[in-house]
Design an enzyme around this catalytic site. Structure first.
Site, PDB file in Angstrom:
ATOM      1  N   LYS A  85      47.554  60.441 105.638  1.00 19.81           N
ATOM      2  CA  LYS A  85      48.876  60.394 106.103  1.00 19.81           C
ATOM      3  C   LYS A  85      49.540  61.494 106.360  1.00 19.81           C
ATOM      4  CE  LYS A  85      49.787  56.047 103.606  1.00 19.81           C
ATOM      5  NZ  LYS A  85      50.343  55.208 102.285  1.00 19.81           N
ATOM      6  N   GLN A 129      52.874  56.903  96.803  1.00 20.94           N
ATOM      7  CA  GLN A 129      51.685  55.981  97.046  1.00 20.94           C
ATOM      8  C   GLN A 129      51.710  55.151  95.793  1.00 20.94           C
ATOM      9  OE1 GLN A 129      49.511  56.309  99.531  1.00 20.94           O
ATOM     10  NE2 GLN A 129      48.445  54.741  98.816  1.00 20.94           N
ATOM     11  N   ASP A 143      58.329  53.336 104.203  1.00 21.91           N
ATOM     12  CA  ASP A 143      57.483  52.407 103.678  1.00 21.91           C
ATOM     13  C   ASP A 143      57.913  50.927 103.882  1.00 21.91           C
ATOM     14  OD1 ASP A 143      54.550  53.197 103.428  1.00 21.91           O
ATOM     15  OD2 ASP A 143      54.989  53.637 101.092  1.00 21.91           O
TER      16      ASP A 143
END
Ligand code: NAP
Length: 293
Positions: free
Chosen positions: A52, A96, A119
């Site tokens: 990412k 994460q 997200d």
């Protein structure tokens, strides 16, 4: 059969995003900036986060990687999120997952400012998705929608069967396919481990989206001729044929299923690369205040 080439489409989208960033830079505007928080040293999480951050650099975004030890106190993680929430240079933040057991994922997700939740995991973004309001949409289902769009796949009135009901893939996927408009307007069946006669449901699917994490679960006899098959699953298995000694398998038995399909995603190179570009797109939107002004 047409291969849904996520690798190719995602690299086109990266170029489009990089061109937009170059324009922003030229006009002296704010460069999009993503912060990624990782807790502990889980190998898979390290790899995902590294991809990412690398993708951000490739398109010209700013990025910040915050590393915390596996035994970090929940409060310290929440304080870190508060700092990022208050930092005007940072447009989007991801934490994460999974987190260590002593930290509540729910608390952490809810602490992220809705406007920076690229997200799309915050309950407000999830809720807005369900009622057709602009929101950040979870990266994997969003990437699949983009792939469907780029290949002009017809969805209206089709029977879409989704296998798997996770909060980050299956459930949002079902909602997106059932939404009014394109891509959407499909009739959706959402299946899970308690679903009865999953085989015949799969056989009735015009569009089959599989997100279970069960390697090669979907076989040739479970798919009807001409179906569109999208395979989200990734399972790492040992292999004597690769240099690394490992290979990735999807949830679909590709060799059997592909000849029956109108369109199918490969694993790897299908859904995976689309997931990262969705995150980049959400960060660009956050920077431009496109969803929450
Ligand atoms: P998850 O949270 O583990 O959910 C799996 C879902 O599959 C659950 O709803 C489960 O049902 C259902 N399921 C499991 N076995 C089943 C069976 N035998 N029959 C019917 N349903 C079954 O998984 P996830 O996070 O959605 O991920 C799914 C897969 O996609 C994994 O392989 C993951 O690595 C991969 N993935 C890939 C990407 C990408 O970018 N390519 C992104 C995210 C995830 P219950 O709810 O009843 O337990």
């Amino acid at each position: 059969m047409i291969l849904l080439d996520g690798k190719k489409v995602s690299s086109e989208i990266r170029e489009e995003i990089a061109a937009k960033v170059a324009e922003i830079r030229k006009s002296g505007g704010k460069i999009p900036h993503l912060a990624a928080v990782i807790v502990g040293n889980d190998g898979a999480s390290e790899t995902y986060v590294a991809h990412k951050v690398k993708a951000c650099k490739q398109v010209g975004f700013g990025s910040t990687l915050v590393r915390l030890e596996a035994d970090v106190k929940e409060k310290e993680l929440l304080d870190t999120i508060d700092d990022i929430n208050g930092n005007d240079d940072i447009d989007g933040v991801i934490v994460q997952l999974p987190l260590p057991d002593h930290i509540s994922e729910e608390k952490v997700i809810e602490r992220i400012k809705v406007e920076k939740d690229v997200d799309g995991f915050h309950p407000v973004n999830v809720g807005r998705l369900f009622i057709d309001q602009p929101s950040y949409v979870s990266a994997t289902p969003n990437g699949i929608i983009e792939l469907i769009k780029r290949y002009n796949i017809e969805t209206s009135g089709k029977h879409c069967v989704v296998l798997g009901r996770s909060n980050i893939v299956g459930k949002p996927m079902a909602v997106l396919m059932a939404r009014k408009g394109y891509p959407g307007d499909a009739t959706v069946t959402l299946c899970h481990s308690r679903t009865k006669d999953i085989e015949s449901l799969c056989r009735s699917a015009d569009i089959l989206i599989v997100a279970m994490g069960r390697a090669e679960f979907v076989t040739g006899k479970m798919v009807k001729d001409g179906a569109v098959v999208i395979d989200v699953g990734i399972t790492r298995v040992k292999s004597k044929k690769t240099k690394s000694g490992w290979k990735l398998l999807g949830d679909v038995k590709f060799d059997e299923v592909a000849p029956k399909c109108s369109y199918i995603t490969p694993v790897p190179g299908g859904v995976g690369p689309m997931t990262i570009v969705s995150l980049l797109n959400n960060t660009l939107k956050a920077s431009g205040k496109e969803i929450y002004s």
